[in-house]
Enzyme design. Structure first.
Site, PDB file in Angstrom:
ATOM      1  N   CYS A 185       0.650  -0.810   0.095  1.00  0.00           N
ATOM      2  CA  CYS A 185      -0.019   0.043   0.008  1.00  0.00           C
ATOM      3  C   CYS A 185       0.762   1.433  -0.377  1.00  0.00           C
ATOM      4  O   CYS A 185       0.669   2.001  -0.438  1.00  0.00           O
ATOM      5  CB  CYS A 185      -1.045   0.157   1.289  1.00  0.00           C
TER       6      CYS A 185
ATOM      7  N   VAL B 113       0.666   4.216  -2.370  1.00  0.00           N
ATOM      8  CA  VAL B 113       0.004   5.608  -2.388  1.00  0.00           C
ATOM      9  C   VAL B 113       0.312   6.709  -2.827  1.00  0.00           C
ATOM     10  O   VAL B 113       0.372   7.356  -2.881  1.00  0.00           O
ATOM     11  CB  VAL B 113      -0.767   5.094  -0.819  1.00  0.00           C
TER      12      VAL B 113
END
Length: 515
Positions: A154, A158
Protein backbone atom coordinates in the site's frame (compact mmCIF):
# COMPACT_ATOMS: atom_id res chain seq x y z
CA UNK A 1 2.82 -17.35 35.71
CA UNK A 2 5.10 -19.49 33.52
CA UNK A 3 7.62 -21.79 35.19
CA UNK A 4 10.77 -22.56 33.20
CA UNK A 5 10.67 -26.14 34.46
CA UNK A 6 7.10 -26.65 33.32
CA UNK A 7 6.17 -24.61 30.25
CA UNK A 8 2.40 -24.55 29.79
CA UNK A 9 0.82 -23.92 26.38
CA UNK A 10 -1.55 -21.02 25.86
CA UNK A 11 -4.68 -23.13 26.02
CA UNK A 12 -3.94 -24.20 29.61
CA UNK A 13 -1.93 -21.16 30.69
CA UNK A 14 -4.87 -18.76 30.57
CA UNK A 15 -7.02 -21.11 32.61
CA UNK A 16 -4.67 -20.81 35.59
CA UNK A 17 -5.91 -18.87 38.64
CA UNK A 18 -3.78 -15.75 38.20
CA UNK A 19 -4.97 -15.23 34.62
CA UNK A 20 -8.57 -15.94 35.55
CA UNK A 21 -8.31 -13.30 38.27
CA UNK A 22 -7.02 -10.75 35.75
CA UNK A 23 -9.90 -11.57 33.41
CA UNK A 24 -12.43 -11.26 36.24
CA UNK A 25 -11.11 -7.80 37.23
CA UNK A 26 -11.15 -6.67 33.61
CA UNK A 27 -14.82 -7.62 33.27
CA UNK A 28 -15.65 -5.87 36.55
CA UNK A 29 -13.88 -2.71 35.38
CA UNK A 30 -15.67 -2.70 32.04
CA UNK A 31 -19.02 -3.29 33.72
CA UNK A 32 -18.47 -0.56 36.31
CA UNK A 33 -17.41 1.85 33.58
CA UNK A 34 -20.75 1.29 31.90
CA UNK A 35 -19.27 -0.06 28.67
CA UNK A 36 -20.97 -3.44 29.02
CA UNK A 37 -24.56 -4.19 29.96
CA UNK A 38 -24.84 -8.02 29.97
CA UNK A 39 -28.63 -7.99 29.42
CA UNK A 40 -28.38 -5.52 26.53
CA UNK A 41 -25.50 -7.51 25.07
CA UNK A 42 -27.57 -10.68 25.10
CA UNK A 43 -30.55 -8.88 23.60
CA UNK A 44 -28.51 -7.47 20.72
CA UNK A 45 -26.75 -10.78 20.20
CA UNK A 46 -30.07 -12.53 19.70
CA UNK A 47 -31.29 -9.77 17.38
CA UNK A 48 -28.27 -10.28 15.11
CA UNK A 49 -29.60 -13.77 14.37
CA UNK A 50 -32.89 -12.44 12.99
CA UNK A 51 -34.16 -11.79 9.47
CA UNK A 52 -34.50 -8.11 10.35
CA UNK A 53 -30.79 -7.87 11.10
CA UNK A 54 -29.95 -9.96 8.05
CA UNK A 55 -31.55 -7.42 5.73
CA UNK A 56 -29.59 -4.60 7.33
CA UNK A 57 -26.40 -6.66 7.28
CA UNK A 58 -26.70 -7.58 3.59
CA UNK A 59 -27.34 -3.92 2.74
CA UNK A 60 -24.06 -2.93 4.42
CA UNK A 61 -21.60 -1.14 2.10
CA UNK A 62 -19.29 1.02 4.19
CA UNK A 63 -17.35 -1.67 6.03
CA UNK A 64 -16.04 -5.19 5.46
CA UNK A 65 -15.93 -7.73 8.30
CA UNK A 66 -13.76 -10.83 7.84
CA UNK A 67 -13.58 -10.88 4.02
CA UNK A 68 -11.96 -14.33 3.60
CA UNK A 69 -9.27 -12.97 1.30
CA UNK A 70 -5.71 -11.65 1.57
CA UNK A 71 -4.00 -8.79 -0.25
CA UNK A 72 -2.22 -8.64 -3.59
CA UNK A 73 1.45 -8.98 -2.54
CA UNK A 74 0.72 -12.34 -0.90
CA UNK A 75 -0.28 -13.76 -4.27
CA UNK A 76 2.69 -12.09 -5.95
CA UNK A 77 5.02 -13.91 -3.54
CA UNK A 78 3.48 -17.29 -4.37
CA UNK A 79 3.87 -16.59 -8.09
CA UNK A 80 7.54 -15.65 -7.62
CA UNK A 81 8.35 -18.71 -5.52
CA UNK A 82 7.19 -20.90 -8.38
CA UNK A 83 10.42 -20.13 -10.23
CA UNK A 84 13.88 -21.55 -9.66
CA UNK A 85 16.24 -19.59 -7.39
CA UNK A 86 13.88 -16.60 -7.31
CA UNK A 87 13.72 -14.22 -4.37
CA UNK A 88 10.42 -12.36 -3.89
CA UNK A 89 11.18 -8.74 -3.04
CA UNK A 90 8.45 -6.53 -1.61
CA UNK A 91 8.84 -2.78 -2.00
CA UNK A 92 7.22 -1.71 1.25
CA UNK A 93 7.47 -1.86 5.01
CA UNK A 94 9.08 -4.70 6.92
CA UNK A 95 5.88 -5.34 8.85
CA UNK A 96 3.96 -6.16 5.67
CA UNK A 97 6.54 -8.73 4.59
CA UNK A 98 6.58 -10.30 8.06
CA UNK A 99 2.82 -10.76 7.69
CA UNK A 100 3.16 -12.40 4.28
CA UNK A 101 5.89 -14.76 5.43
CA UNK A 102 3.98 -15.63 8.59
CA UNK A 103 0.75 -16.24 6.67
CA UNK A 104 2.34 -18.75 4.31
CA UNK A 105 4.45 -20.35 7.02
CA UNK A 106 1.42 -20.97 9.23
CA UNK A 107 -0.42 -22.66 6.35
CA UNK A 108 2.43 -24.72 4.88
CA UNK A 109 4.39 -25.19 8.15
CA UNK A 110 7.55 -24.31 6.21
CA UNK A 111 9.79 -21.19 6.05
CA UNK A 112 8.91 -18.69 3.34
CA UNK A 113 11.81 -16.76 1.76
CA UNK A 114 10.95 -13.15 1.01
CA UNK A 115 12.70 -9.80 1.55
CA UNK A 116 11.69 -6.16 1.69
CA UNK A 117 13.43 -2.80 1.48
CA UNK A 118 11.86 -1.76 4.80
CA UNK A 119 10.24 1.52 3.79
CA UNK A 120 9.56 3.75 6.79
CA UNK A 121 8.04 7.19 7.49
CA UNK A 122 10.69 9.08 5.54
CA UNK A 123 10.25 6.86 2.49
CA UNK A 124 6.49 7.44 2.69
CA UNK A 125 7.16 11.17 2.33
CA UNK A 126 10.10 11.29 -0.05
CA UNK A 127 9.64 8.04 -2.00
CA UNK A 128 11.33 4.68 -1.76
CA UNK A 129 14.03 4.94 -4.46
CA UNK A 130 16.88 4.99 -1.94
CA UNK A 131 15.43 1.96 -0.17
CA UNK A 132 15.22 0.05 -3.43
CA UNK A 133 18.75 0.92 -4.51
CA UNK A 134 20.17 -0.43 -1.27
CA UNK A 135 17.67 -3.24 -0.96
CA UNK A 136 18.25 -4.82 -4.36
CA UNK A 137 22.02 -4.77 -3.91
CA UNK A 138 21.74 -6.27 -0.43
CA UNK A 139 19.32 -8.93 -1.64
CA UNK A 140 21.64 -9.90 -4.48
CA UNK A 141 24.74 -9.96 -2.29
CA UNK A 142 23.27 -11.85 0.66
CA UNK A 143 20.96 -14.39 -0.99
CA UNK A 144 22.48 -14.72 -4.48
CA UNK A 145 19.25 -15.28 -6.39
CA UNK A 146 19.17 -15.92 -10.12
CA UNK A 147 16.04 -13.80 -10.39
CA UNK A 148 14.42 -11.12 -8.20
CA UNK A 149 10.67 -10.53 -8.45
CA UNK A 150 9.56 -7.14 -7.09
CA UNK A 151 6.02 -6.38 -5.91
CA UNK A 152 4.56 -3.46 -3.94
CA UNK A 153 2.47 -2.76 -0.84
CA UNK A 154 0.00 0.00 0.00
CA UNK A 155 2.65 2.51 1.05
CA UNK A 156 4.56 2.40 -2.21
CA UNK A 157 1.38 2.57 -4.26
CA UNK A 158 -0.20 5.45 -2.36
CA UNK A 159 2.84 7.67 -2.95
CA UNK A 160 3.09 6.54 -6.57
CA UNK A 161 6.52 4.90 -6.73
CA UNK A 162 7.38 3.93 -10.32
CA UNK A 163 8.87 0.43 -10.26
CA UNK A 164 10.18 0.56 -13.82
CA UNK A 165 12.11 3.76 -13.16
CA UNK A 166 13.24 2.54 -9.73
CA UNK A 167 14.61 -0.76 -11.05
CA UNK A 168 16.47 1.05 -13.84
CA UNK A 169 17.86 3.54 -11.33
CA UNK A 170 18.91 0.79 -8.93
CA UNK A 171 20.75 -1.09 -11.69
CA UNK A 172 22.53 2.05 -12.85
CA UNK A 173 23.79 2.75 -9.32
CA UNK A 174 24.75 -0.85 -8.53
CA UNK A 175 28.22 -0.65 -10.14
CA UNK A 176 27.58 -3.78 -12.17
CA UNK A 177 26.42 -5.93 -9.24
CA UNK A 178 22.93 -6.38 -10.69
CA UNK A 179 23.87 -6.72 -14.35
CA UNK A 180 23.48 -10.50 -14.46
CA UNK A 181 20.39 -10.76 -12.25
CA UNK A 182 17.02 -10.46 -14.00
CA UNK A 183 14.70 -8.20 -12.00
CA UNK A 184 11.00 -8.39 -12.86
CA UNK A 185 8.39 -6.19 -11.22
CA UNK A 186 4.64 -5.77 -10.84
CA UNK A 187 2.48 -3.16 -9.16
CA UNK A 188 0.36 -4.99 -6.57
CA UNK A 189 -1.56 -2.41 -4.50
CA UNK A 190 -3.02 -4.06 -1.42
CA UNK A 191 -6.07 -1.83 -1.27
CA UNK A 192 -7.66 -3.25 -4.45
CA UNK A 193 -8.22 -6.81 -5.59
CA UNK A 194 -6.95 -9.72 -3.53
CA UNK A 195 -4.19 -12.31 -3.39
CA UNK A 196 -5.36 -13.84 -6.68
CA UNK A 197 -5.06 -10.41 -8.36
CA UNK A 198 -1.51 -10.14 -7.07
CA UNK A 199 -0.71 -13.63 -8.35
CA UNK A 200 -2.06 -12.67 -11.77
CA UNK A 201 -0.21 -9.35 -11.94
CA UNK A 202 3.10 -10.92 -10.91
CA UNK A 203 2.76 -13.91 -13.26
CA UNK A 204 1.92 -11.61 -16.18
CA UNK A 205 4.86 -9.34 -15.37
CA UNK A 206 7.38 -12.17 -15.05
CA UNK A 207 6.31 -13.83 -18.31
CA UNK A 208 6.32 -10.56 -20.24
CA UNK A 209 9.63 -9.32 -18.87
CA UNK A 210 11.53 -12.63 -19.06
CA UNK A 211 10.41 -13.63 -22.56
CA UNK A 212 11.43 -12.12 -25.90
CA UNK A 213 9.01 -10.34 -28.21
CA UNK A 214 6.53 -12.23 -30.37
CA UNK A 215 8.74 -11.65 -33.40
CA UNK A 216 11.59 -13.59 -31.79
CA UNK A 217 9.65 -16.66 -30.66
CA UNK A 218 10.52 -20.08 -32.04
CA UNK A 219 7.41 -22.25 -32.04
CA UNK A 220 7.71 -25.65 -30.39
CA UNK A 221 4.70 -27.67 -31.59
CA UNK A 222 5.09 -30.25 -28.82
CA UNK A 223 5.41 -27.91 -25.83
CA UNK A 224 2.42 -27.09 -23.65
CA UNK A 225 2.54 -24.76 -20.64
CA UNK A 226 0.36 -25.21 -17.56
CA UNK A 227 -0.15 -22.31 -15.13
CA UNK A 228 -1.56 -23.63 -11.82
CA UNK A 229 -2.81 -20.33 -10.41
CA UNK A 230 -2.90 -19.53 -6.69
CA UNK A 231 -2.77 -23.15 -5.52
CA UNK A 232 -2.45 -23.78 -1.76
CA UNK A 233 -2.61 -27.59 -2.14
CA UNK A 234 0.90 -28.77 -2.96
CA UNK A 235 -0.44 -32.23 -3.66
CA UNK A 236 -2.54 -30.76 -6.47
CA UNK A 237 0.61 -29.51 -8.20
CA UNK A 238 2.15 -32.97 -7.96
CA UNK A 239 -1.05 -34.59 -9.21
CA UNK A 240 -1.30 -32.30 -12.23
CA UNK A 241 2.34 -32.96 -13.13
CA UNK A 242 1.76 -36.70 -12.80
CA UNK A 243 -1.26 -36.61 -15.11
CA UNK A 244 0.58 -34.39 -17.60
CA UNK A 245 3.58 -36.70 -17.76
CA UNK A 246 1.28 -39.55 -18.86
CA UNK A 247 0.68 -37.56 -22.05
CA UNK A 248 4.01 -35.87 -22.74
CA UNK A 249 7.39 -34.91 -21.26
CA UNK A 250 7.05 -31.51 -22.90
CA UNK A 251 4.18 -30.30 -20.73
CA UNK A 252 5.78 -27.75 -18.42
CA UNK A 253 4.32 -26.18 -15.30
CA UNK A 254 4.94 -22.44 -15.25
CA UNK A 255 5.11 -21.37 -11.62
CA UNK A 256 5.74 -24.66 -9.80
CA UNK A 257 5.95 -23.86 -6.07
CA UNK A 258 5.45 -27.43 -4.84
CA UNK A 259 8.99 -28.08 -3.57
CA UNK A 260 9.44 -24.62 -2.06
CA UNK A 261 6.95 -25.44 0.70
CA UNK A 262 7.62 -29.16 0.88
CA UNK A 263 11.28 -29.50 1.80
CA UNK A 264 12.60 -32.40 3.82
CA UNK A 265 14.30 -32.50 7.20
CA UNK A 266 17.99 -31.67 7.44
CA UNK A 267 19.90 -28.71 6.07
CA UNK A 268 17.55 -25.92 5.01
CA UNK A 269 17.63 -24.85 1.37
CA UNK A 270 16.72 -21.25 0.68
CA UNK A 271 15.63 -22.11 -2.86
CA UNK A 272 13.92 -25.40 -3.64
CA UNK A 273 12.46 -26.56 -6.94
CA UNK A 274 10.54 -24.26 -9.22
CA UNK A 275 10.26 -23.73 -12.95
CA UNK A 276 13.75 -23.28 -14.39
CA UNK A 277 14.75 -19.91 -15.76
CA UNK A 278 15.36 -21.49 -19.15
CA UNK A 279 11.80 -22.81 -19.23
CA UNK A 280 10.42 -19.51 -17.97
CA UNK A 281 12.27 -17.52 -20.63
CA UNK A 282 10.98 -19.74 -23.44
CA UNK A 283 7.33 -19.97 -22.37
CA UNK A 284 6.39 -17.90 -25.42
CA UNK A 285 7.52 -20.72 -27.70
CA UNK A 286 4.87 -23.20 -26.53
CA UNK A 287 2.06 -24.39 -28.77
CA UNK A 288 -0.52 -23.61 -26.07
CA UNK A 289 -0.94 -22.67 -22.44
CA UNK A 290 -3.54 -24.13 -20.08
CA UNK A 291 -4.55 -22.15 -17.02
CA UNK A 292 -6.04 -24.20 -14.20
CA UNK A 293 -7.57 -21.10 -12.60
CA UNK A 294 -9.41 -18.85 -15.01
CA UNK A 295 -9.98 -16.04 -12.54
CA UNK A 296 -6.46 -16.09 -11.09
CA UNK A 297 -4.96 -15.45 -14.52
CA UNK A 298 -7.21 -12.89 -16.21
CA UNK A 299 -4.41 -10.45 -17.07
CA UNK A 300 -1.90 -13.21 -17.79
CA UNK A 301 -4.34 -14.63 -20.34
CA UNK A 302 -4.34 -11.32 -22.21
CA UNK A 303 -0.56 -11.46 -22.60
CA UNK A 304 -0.61 -15.06 -23.84
CA UNK A 305 -3.54 -14.65 -26.23
CA UNK A 306 -3.10 -11.09 -27.47
CA UNK A 307 0.63 -10.38 -27.29
CA UNK A 308 2.07 -13.86 -27.81
CA UNK A 309 -0.71 -15.03 -30.16
CA UNK A 310 -0.52 -18.40 -28.43
CA UNK A 311 -3.25 -20.96 -27.94
CA UNK A 312 -4.86 -20.51 -24.53
CA UNK A 313 -7.23 -22.80 -22.64
CA UNK A 314 -8.73 -22.90 -19.15
CA UNK A 315 -9.55 -26.06 -17.23
CA UNK A 316 -10.54 -26.50 -13.60
CA UNK A 317 -9.57 -30.09 -12.71
CA UNK A 318 -11.53 -30.36 -9.45
CA UNK A 319 -14.16 -33.07 -9.24
CA UNK A 320 -15.14 -35.64 -11.86
CA UNK A 321 -16.35 -33.38 -14.68
CA UNK A 322 -13.53 -30.87 -14.15
CA UNK A 323 -10.86 -33.55 -14.29
CA UNK A 324 -12.51 -35.15 -17.31
CA UNK A 325 -12.35 -31.83 -19.17
CA UNK A 326 -8.66 -31.38 -18.29
CA UNK A 327 -7.73 -34.91 -19.33
CA UNK A 328 -9.59 -34.60 -22.63
CA UNK A 329 -7.94 -31.25 -23.33
CA UNK A 330 -4.50 -32.82 -22.85
CA UNK A 331 -5.54 -35.65 -25.15
CA UNK A 332 -6.68 -33.15 -27.78
CA UNK A 333 -3.55 -30.98 -27.60
CA UNK A 334 -1.09 -33.89 -27.62
CA UNK A 335 -3.02 -36.08 -30.06
CA UNK A 336 -2.72 -39.04 -27.69
CA UNK A 337 -5.31 -41.41 -26.29
CA UNK A 338 -6.20 -41.23 -22.61
CA UNK A 339 -3.79 -43.59 -20.81
CA UNK A 340 -5.24 -46.76 -19.28
CA UNK A 341 -3.94 -45.71 -15.85
CA UNK A 342 -6.08 -42.56 -15.91
CA UNK A 343 -9.13 -44.52 -17.04
CA UNK A 344 -8.55 -46.85 -14.08
CA UNK A 345 -8.29 -43.92 -11.64
CA UNK A 346 -11.52 -42.49 -13.03
CA UNK A 347 -13.35 -45.79 -12.60
CA UNK A 348 -12.12 -46.06 -9.01
CA UNK A 349 -13.35 -42.54 -8.28
CA UNK A 350 -16.78 -43.21 -9.79
CA UNK A 351 -17.07 -46.38 -7.70
CA UNK A 352 -16.18 -44.44 -4.54
CA UNK A 353 -18.69 -41.72 -5.45
CA UNK A 354 -21.41 -44.34 -5.76
CA UNK A 355 -20.50 -45.72 -2.33
CA UNK A 356 -20.74 -42.31 -0.67
CA UNK A 357 -23.59 -40.79 -2.65
CA UNK A 358 -26.35 -41.72 -0.16
CA UNK A 359 -24.62 -39.74 2.58
CA UNK A 360 -24.00 -36.54 0.59
CA UNK A 361 -27.27 -36.59 -1.32
CA UNK A 362 -29.64 -33.88 -0.13
CA UNK A 363 -27.21 -32.39 2.38
CA UNK A 364 -27.13 -28.59 2.41
CA UNK A 365 -23.76 -26.82 2.23
CA UNK A 366 -22.55 -23.25 2.61
CA UNK A 367 -19.23 -22.68 0.86
CA UNK A 368 -16.84 -19.73 0.72
CA UNK A 369 -13.40 -19.09 -0.77
CA UNK A 370 -11.62 -18.04 -3.95
CA UNK A 371 -13.45 -17.92 -7.31
CA UNK A 372 -11.84 -20.89 -9.09
CA UNK A 373 -11.75 -23.02 -5.95
CA UNK A 374 -15.50 -22.53 -5.52
CA UNK A 375 -16.29 -23.32 -9.14
CA UNK A 376 -14.54 -26.67 -8.81
CA UNK A 377 -15.85 -27.54 -5.36
CA UNK A 378 -19.46 -26.59 -6.06
CA UNK A 379 -19.34 -28.66 -9.23
CA UNK A 380 -18.24 -31.65 -7.16
CA UNK A 381 -20.96 -31.06 -4.55
CA UNK A 382 -23.58 -30.99 -7.30
CA UNK A 383 -22.13 -34.20 -8.80
CA UNK A 384 -22.61 -35.86 -5.40
CA UNK A 385 -26.21 -34.74 -5.02
CA UNK A 386 -25.41 -32.12 -2.40
CA UNK A 387 -27.15 -28.74 -2.27
CA UNK A 388 -24.85 -25.68 -2.41
CA UNK A 389 -27.35 -23.50 -0.55
CA UNK A 390 -25.00 -20.54 -0.05
CA UNK A 391 -21.96 -19.91 -2.25
CA UNK A 392 -20.09 -16.84 -1.04
CA UNK A 393 -17.10 -15.31 -2.82
CA UNK A 394 -15.80 -11.99 -1.57
CA UNK A 395 -13.14 -11.61 -4.27
CA UNK A 396 -15.15 -12.75 -7.29
CA UNK A 397 -14.57 -10.65 -10.43
CA UNK A 398 -17.44 -8.42 -11.48
CA UNK A 399 -17.72 -10.10 -14.88
CA UNK A 400 -18.17 -13.74 -15.71
CA UNK A 401 -17.80 -15.60 -12.43
CA UNK A 402 -21.40 -15.40 -11.25
CA UNK A 403 -22.61 -16.63 -14.65
CA UNK A 404 -20.13 -19.53 -14.54
CA UNK A 405 -21.28 -20.47 -11.05
CA UNK A 406 -24.95 -20.23 -12.00
CA UNK A 407 -24.33 -22.59 -14.93
CA UNK A 408 -22.93 -25.17 -12.50
CA UNK A 409 -25.73 -24.76 -9.96
CA UNK A 410 -28.39 -25.01 -12.68
CA UNK A 411 -27.44 -28.70 -13.05
CA UNK A 412 -28.72 -29.38 -9.54
CA UNK A 413 -32.36 -30.47 -8.99
CA UNK A 414 -32.35 -27.97 -6.11
CA UNK A 415 -31.01 -25.07 -8.18
CA UNK A 416 -33.81 -22.74 -7.09
CA UNK A 417 -32.79 -23.20 -3.45
CA UNK A 418 -29.17 -22.18 -4.09
CA UNK A 419 -27.95 -18.62 -3.71
CA UNK A 420 -24.75 -16.96 -4.93
CA UNK A 421 -23.30 -14.14 -2.86
CA UNK A 422 -20.69 -12.03 -4.67
CA UNK A 423 -18.63 -9.49 -2.73
CA UNK A 424 -20.04 -10.56 0.64
CA UNK A 425 -17.95 -11.36 3.72
CA UNK A 426 -18.12 -13.89 6.55
CA UNK A 427 -20.23 -11.63 8.76
CA UNK A 428 -22.80 -11.66 5.96
CA UNK A 429 -22.50 -15.45 5.92
CA UNK A 430 -23.23 -15.53 9.65
CA UNK A 431 -26.63 -13.95 9.00
CA UNK A 432 -27.32 -16.44 6.22
CA UNK A 433 -26.47 -19.40 8.46
CA UNK A 434 -28.81 -18.22 11.21
CA UNK A 435 -31.74 -17.40 8.94
CA UNK A 436 -31.38 -20.16 6.35
CA UNK A 437 -29.38 -22.91 8.11
CA UNK A 438 -27.40 -25.57 6.29
CA UNK A 439 -25.99 -28.94 7.33
CA UNK A 440 -22.31 -28.18 6.73
CA UNK A 441 -19.95 -25.29 6.15
CA UNK A 442 -16.94 -25.68 3.80
CA UNK A 443 -14.10 -23.20 3.81
CA UNK A 444 -10.86 -22.07 5.42
CA UNK A 445 -9.86 -21.59 9.05
CA UNK A 446 -11.79 -18.34 9.39
CA UNK A 447 -15.01 -20.31 9.42
CA UNK A 448 -14.12 -21.65 12.86
CA UNK A 449 -15.85 -18.74 14.60
CA UNK A 450 -18.95 -19.29 12.44
CA UNK A 451 -18.96 -22.93 13.54
CA UNK A 452 -18.72 -21.91 17.20
CA UNK A 453 -21.37 -19.22 16.81
CA UNK A 454 -23.94 -20.99 14.63
CA UNK A 455 -23.18 -24.63 15.41
CA UNK A 456 -22.75 -25.44 11.71
CA UNK A 457 -20.03 -28.12 11.38
CA UNK A 458 -16.98 -26.81 9.49
CA UNK A 459 -15.19 -28.93 6.88
CA UNK A 460 -11.78 -27.34 6.42
CA UNK A 461 -11.00 -27.06 2.71
CA UNK A 462 -9.40 -23.95 1.24
CA UNK A 463 -6.77 -21.35 2.16
CA UNK A 464 -5.52 -20.63 4.71
CA UNK A 465 -5.79 -23.52 7.16
CA UNK A 466 -3.77 -22.79 10.29
CA UNK A 467 -5.35 -25.06 12.88
CA UNK A 468 -4.94 -28.43 11.16
CA UNK A 469 -1.73 -29.98 9.90
CA UNK A 470 -0.67 -31.42 6.53
CA UNK A 471 -3.90 -30.99 4.61
CA UNK A 472 -1.97 -28.87 2.10
CA UNK A 473 0.15 -31.93 1.23
CA UNK A 474 -2.87 -33.62 -0.33
CA UNK A 475 -4.36 -33.04 -3.77
CA UNK A 476 -7.83 -31.70 -4.44
CA UNK A 477 -7.26 -31.87 -8.22
CA UNK A 478 -7.46 -34.83 -10.57
CA UNK A 479 -9.24 -38.11 -9.91
CA UNK A 480 -7.10 -38.79 -6.84
CA UNK A 481 -7.80 -35.30 -5.56
CA UNK A 482 -11.53 -35.77 -6.02
CA UNK A 483 -11.24 -38.95 -3.96
CA UNK A 484 -9.62 -36.89 -1.18
CA UNK A 485 -12.48 -34.38 -1.28
CA UNK A 486 -14.98 -37.21 -1.22
CA UNK A 487 -13.26 -38.78 1.78
CA UNK A 488 -13.03 -35.54 3.79
CA UNK A 489 -16.61 -34.47 3.15
CA UNK A 490 -18.26 -37.88 3.58
CA UNK A 491 -16.38 -38.64 6.78
CA UNK A 492 -17.31 -35.24 8.18
CA UNK A 493 -20.95 -36.14 7.51
CA UNK A 494 -20.46 -39.48 9.28
CA UNK A 495 -18.73 -37.72 12.19
CA UNK A 496 -21.79 -35.53 12.60
CA UNK A 497 -24.05 -38.57 12.31
CA UNK A 498 -22.15 -40.12 15.23
CA UNK A 499 -22.56 -36.89 17.19
CA UNK A 500 -26.29 -36.76 16.49
CA UNK A 501 -26.90 -40.38 17.51
CA UNK A 502 -24.76 -40.84 20.61
CA UNK A 503 -27.38 -40.47 23.37
CA UNK A 504 -28.16 -43.95 24.66
CA UNK A 505 -31.87 -44.73 24.50
CA UNK A 506 -32.67 -41.32 23.03
CA UNK A 507 -30.97 -40.78 19.68
CA UNK A 508 -29.02 -43.99 19.17
CA UNK A 509 -31.66 -45.78 17.12
CA UNK A 510 -29.33 -45.77 14.14
CA UNK A 511 -26.52 -48.27 13.65
CA UNK A 512 -23.34 -47.36 15.55
CA UNK A 513 -21.43 -48.97 12.71
CA UNK A 514 -23.09 -47.57 9.60
CA UNK A 515 -23.73 -50.22 6.96
Amino acid sequence: MQDVENIVNGQKLFLQPEYQEVLKRKKEFEGNAGSVDPKKLEEISEWTKSWEYREKNLAREAITINPAKACQPLGAIMAALGFEKTMPYVHGSHGCVAYFRGYFTRHFKEPTPCVSDSMSESAAVFGGLANMKDGLRNCNAMYKPEHIAVSTTCMAEVIGDDLNAFVIGAKEDAEGELDNTPITYAHTPSFVGSHITGYDNMMKAMLEQLNPSKEEKVLDEERINIIPGFEPYLGSLGEIKEISKMFSDKIIMIGDHEEQWNTGAGEYKLYAGGTSMEEAKTAINAKATISLQKYSTIQTAKTIKNKWKQGYETCNPIGLAGTDAFVMKLSELTGKEVPAELAKQRAQLVDAMQDSYPYMHGKKFALYGDPDFLLGLVSFIVEMGGIPSHVLCHNAPKKGWEDDMQAIISKSPWAEECQIWVGKDLWHLRSLLFTEPVDFLIGNVYGKELYRDTGTPLIRIGFPIFDRHHLHRYSISGYKGALNLLTWITNAILDQLDEDTKEIGKTDYFFDCVR
